[in-house]
Write a protein that holds these residues in place. Structure first.
Motif, PDB file in Angstrom:
ATOM      1  N   ALA A 251       0.831  -1.204   0.000  1.00 60.41           N
ATOM      2  CA  ALA A 251       0.000   0.000   0.000  1.00 60.41           C
ATOM      3  C   ALA A 251       0.866   1.255   0.000  1.00 60.41           C
ATOM      4  O   ALA A 251       0.557   2.242  -0.692  1.00 60.41           O
ATOM      5  CB  ALA A 251      -0.938  -0.009   1.201  1.00 60.41           C
ATOM      6  N   LEU A 252       1.948   1.222   0.774  1.00 59.90           N
ATOM      7  CA  LEU A 252       2.847   2.375   0.835  1.00 59.90           C
ATOM      8  C   LEU A 252       3.542   2.595  -0.511  1.00 59.90           C
ATOM      9  O   LEU A 252       3.685   3.740  -0.966  1.00 59.90           O
ATOM     10  CB  LEU A 252       3.870   2.178   1.942  1.00 59.90           C
ATOM     11  CG  LEU A 252       4.841   3.334   2.208  1.00 59.90           C
ATOM     12  CD1 LEU A 252       4.082   4.617   2.510  1.00 59.90           C
ATOM     13  CD2 LEU A 252       5.782   2.986   3.362  1.00 59.90           C
ATOM     14  N   LEU A 253       3.947   1.520  -1.143  1.00 63.71           N
ATOM     15  CA  LEU A 253       4.567   1.638  -2.467  1.00 63.71           C
ATOM     16  C   LEU A 253       3.601   2.257  -3.473  1.00 63.71           C
ATOM     17  O   LEU A 253       3.994   3.101  -4.293  1.00 63.71           O
ATOM     18  CB  LEU A 253       5.039   0.264  -2.951  1.00 63.71           C
ATOM     19  CG  LEU A 253       6.250  -0.339  -2.238  1.00 63.71           C
ATOM     20  CD1 LEU A 253       6.488  -1.773  -2.703  1.00 63.71           C
ATOM     21  CD2 LEU A 253       7.504   0.507  -2.466  1.00 63.71           C
ATOM     22  N   ARG A 254       2.338   1.825  -3.415  1.00 67.27           N
ATOM     23  CA  ARG A 254       1.339   2.394  -4.330  1.00 67.27           C
ATOM     24  C   ARG A 254       1.117   3.873  -4.038  1.00 67.27           C
ATOM     25  O   ARG A 254       1.056   4.703  -4.951  1.00 67.27           O
ATOM     26  CB  ARG A 254       0.020   1.631  -4.218  1.00 67.27           C
ATOM     27  CG  ARG A 254       0.036   0.243  -4.828  1.00 67.27           C
ATOM     28  CD  ARG A 254      -1.375  -0.319  -4.969  1.00 67.27           C
ATOM     29  NE  ARG A 254      -2.021  -0.471  -3.674  1.00 67.27           N
ATOM     30  CZ  ARG A 254      -1.961  -1.578  -2.940  1.00 67.27           C
ATOM     31  NH1 ARG A 254      -1.252  -2.621  -3.372  1.00 67.27           N
ATOM     32  NH2 ARG A 254      -2.579  -1.659  -1.787  1.00 67.27           N
ATOM     33  N   LYS A 255       1.006   4.213  -2.756  1.00 68.80           N
ATOM     34  CA  LYS A 255       0.774   5.597  -2.362  1.00 68.80           C
ATOM     35  C   LYS A 255       1.908   6.500  -2.826  1.00 68.80           C
ATOM     36  O   LYS A 255       1.669   7.628  -3.308  1.00 68.80           O
ATOM     37  CB  LYS A 255       0.627   5.689  -0.841  1.00 68.80           C
ATOM     38  CG  LYS A 255       0.425   7.108  -0.331  1.00 68.80           C
ATOM     39  CD  LYS A 255       0.363   7.143   1.196  1.00 68.80           C
ATOM     40  CE  LYS A 255       0.244   8.584   1.704  1.00 68.80           C
ATOM     41  NZ  LYS A 255       0.253   8.643   3.188  1.00 68.80           N
ATOM     42  N   GLU A 256       3.132   6.016  -2.683  1.00 67.11           N
ATOM     43  CA  GLU A 256       4.294   6.811  -3.062  1.00 67.11           C
ATOM     44  C   GLU A 256       4.647   6.663  -4.546  1.00 67.11           C
ATOM     45  O   GLU A 256       5.632   7.226  -5.019  1.00 67.11           O
ATOM     46  CB  GLU A 256       5.507   6.410  -2.203  1.00 67.11           C
ATOM     47  CG  GLU A 256       5.315   6.611  -0.706  1.00 67.11           C
ATOM     48  CD  GLU A 256       5.199   8.079  -0.339  1.00 67.11           C
ATOM     49  OE1 GLU A 256       5.631   8.942  -1.143  1.00 67.11           O
ATOM     50  OE2 GLU A 256       4.682   8.381   0.755  1.00 67.11           O
ATOM     51  N   LYS A 257       3.842   5.872  -5.268  1.00 68.44           N
ATOM     52  CA  LYS A 257       4.036   5.645  -6.708  1.00 68.44           C
ATOM     53  C   LYS A 257       5.426   5.093  -7.006  1.00 68.44           C
ATOM     54  O   LYS A 257       6.141   5.553  -7.900  1.00 68.44           O
ATOM     55  CB  LYS A 257       3.785   6.941  -7.484  1.00 68.44           C
ATOM     56  CG  LYS A 257       2.354   7.451  -7.348  1.00 68.44           C
ATOM     57  CD  LYS A 257       2.126   8.730  -8.133  1.00 68.44           C
ATOM     58  CE  LYS A 257       0.682   9.208  -7.967  1.00 68.44           C
ATOM     59  NZ  LYS A 257       0.420  10.476  -8.688  1.00 68.44           N
ATOM     60  N   ILE A 258       5.797   4.098  -6.205  1.00 63.84           N
ATOM     61  CA  ILE A 258       7.079   3.403  -6.384  1.00 63.84           C
ATOM     62  C   ILE A 258       6.794   2.025  -6.962  1.00 63.84           C
ATOM     63  O   ILE A 258       6.188   1.175  -6.308  1.00 63.84           O
ATOM     64  CB  ILE A 258       7.828   3.261  -5.043  1.00 63.84           C
ATOM     65  CG1 ILE A 258       8.118   4.636  -4.440  1.00 63.84           C
ATOM     66  CG2 ILE A 258       9.123   2.476  -5.242  1.00 63.84           C
ATOM     67  CD1 ILE A 258       8.646   4.584  -3.015  1.00 63.84           C
ATOM     68  N   GLY A 259       7.212   1.801  -8.157  1.00 63.25           N
ATOM     69  CA  GLY A 259       6.989   0.506  -8.791  1.00 63.25           C
ATOM     70  C   GLY A 259       8.203  -0.391  -8.642  1.00 63.25           C
ATOM     71  O   GLY A 259       9.124  -0.324  -9.453  1.00 63.25           O
TER      72      GLY A 259
END
Length: 343
Positions: A251-259
């Protein structure tokens, strides 16, 4: 006029320049192919373009040349058996972070006696790394000192930034200029926010002080590292590898737009500092993968030829036993890697 600088410096000893070390111990084309092929595969795995898992496995730290090479040769045999399912990268850690004091690693103190013959340490570290590459195994390490990359990074396929340094702007900038994938560990309190910000920072261009290959102070200009990612290692509140922890990280990766994918450290706080519990962590990761998880792309395992650990200064050291964190032995290592390859 009274001097106001260097009052606490006892001595400044000249070291070999990066160019001199690289010319003394040059990388061959065959060795370079191991490094570059692994970097390409790692980038693809972290980006979910390669479905294999990464297994970053090896001793907590290297203190004996012959044992390190023997371990690499054993890994090479497992890699050949599992190459369609795993990419095995050997932990070759020559710098050790210290919260207070202690042995700083082979690069700093190669004689393990507090003599700090760093000229010898740089030479020995590079020599061992070249021997590992000769076995056909790519290298993973943790980079602590921002000057070290000029000496060794042409031999490295993957790097980690530790829990103590993920918050350091100097290390984030340094990572932006490294040519291999780099994982940021969550902070020692277990928080992922620090490493998330580190990932984003390192993906951007930076300007900072460094040295060039001739050892001269230089301005480094980087273009950013697109292959930075999480390493979950647990924290003071406990492990962070189970389903709910992975979901939060996703979820944090998605929020920060880190793929990017997630690497789980089976040791440290995730095993509650009990090396025998690394297998429990790995079993949980395997269950998550079999249940359809796609975000976990790799694991880290602390392993050596013989299990356990020993303390420097406690007598004659055994070459095959870790002198820092306790490790699982070779037999269990082989079993865990073969189990992971079945996923």
């Amino acid at each position: 006029m009274r001097a106001t600088d260097n009052v606490n410096i006892v001595a400044l000893r000249e070291l070999t320049t990066p160019r001199e070390l690289r010319e003394d111990l040059p990388i061959t084309q065959k060795q370079a192919d191991v490094v570059l092929n692994a970097r390409k595969s790692l980038k693809n795995i972290i980006s979910h373009l390669d479905k294999r898992m990464v297994a970053i496995v090896g001793p907590c730290s290297i203190h004996n040349e012959d044992s390190a090479v023997e371990y690499a040769e054993k890994l090479a045999k497992i890699q050949e058996k599992t190459k369609d399912k795993l990419l095995i990268v050997m932990r070759a850690y020559f710098e050790k972070p210290r919260t207070t004091i202690g042995w700083k690693g082979l690069l700093y103190d190669p004689e393990l006696n507090g003599s700090y013959n760093m000229k010898k340490g740089l030479h020995l570290s590079r020599k061992i790394m070249l021997s590992i590459l000769d076995a056909g195994i790519p290298i993973a390490t943790e980079i602590l000192d921002p000057i070290v990359p000029q000496y060794l990074t042409d031999l490295i396929s993957w790097s980690a930034i530790g829990a103590r340094t993920s918050e350091s702007q100097i290390h984030r900038q340094m990572v932006s200029g490294l040519s291999m994938p780099v994982g940021f560990k969550n902070s020692t309190d277990g928080s992922l926010y620090t490493s998330a910000q580190a990932i984003k920072t390192a993906r951007n261009p930076h300007f900072f002080f460094g040295i060039n290959i001739d050892g001269q102070v230089a301005l480094a200009e980087t273009k950013g590292n697109a292959y930075t990612h999480f390493i979950l290692r647990g924290g003071c509140l406990g492990p962070n590898y189970e389903v709910e922890h992975i979901a939060f990280a996703e979820a944090l990766l998605r929020k920060e737009k880190i793929g990017s994918g997630i690497v789980v450290d089976c040791s440290h706080a995730n095993s509650r500092k009990d090396y025998k519990k690394q297998s429990k962590v790995l079993d949980n990761i395997i269950e998550q993968k079999l249940s359809g998880n796609k975000s976990i792309v790799g694991v880290m395992i602390e392993s050596f030829l013989e299990q356990g650990s020993q303390k420097i200064g406690s007598g004659r050291l055994k070459p095959n036993v870790s002198v820092t964190d306790s490790c699982i032995g070779w037999e269990e290592t082989e079993q865990l890697l073969m189990k992971l390859a079945e996923v």
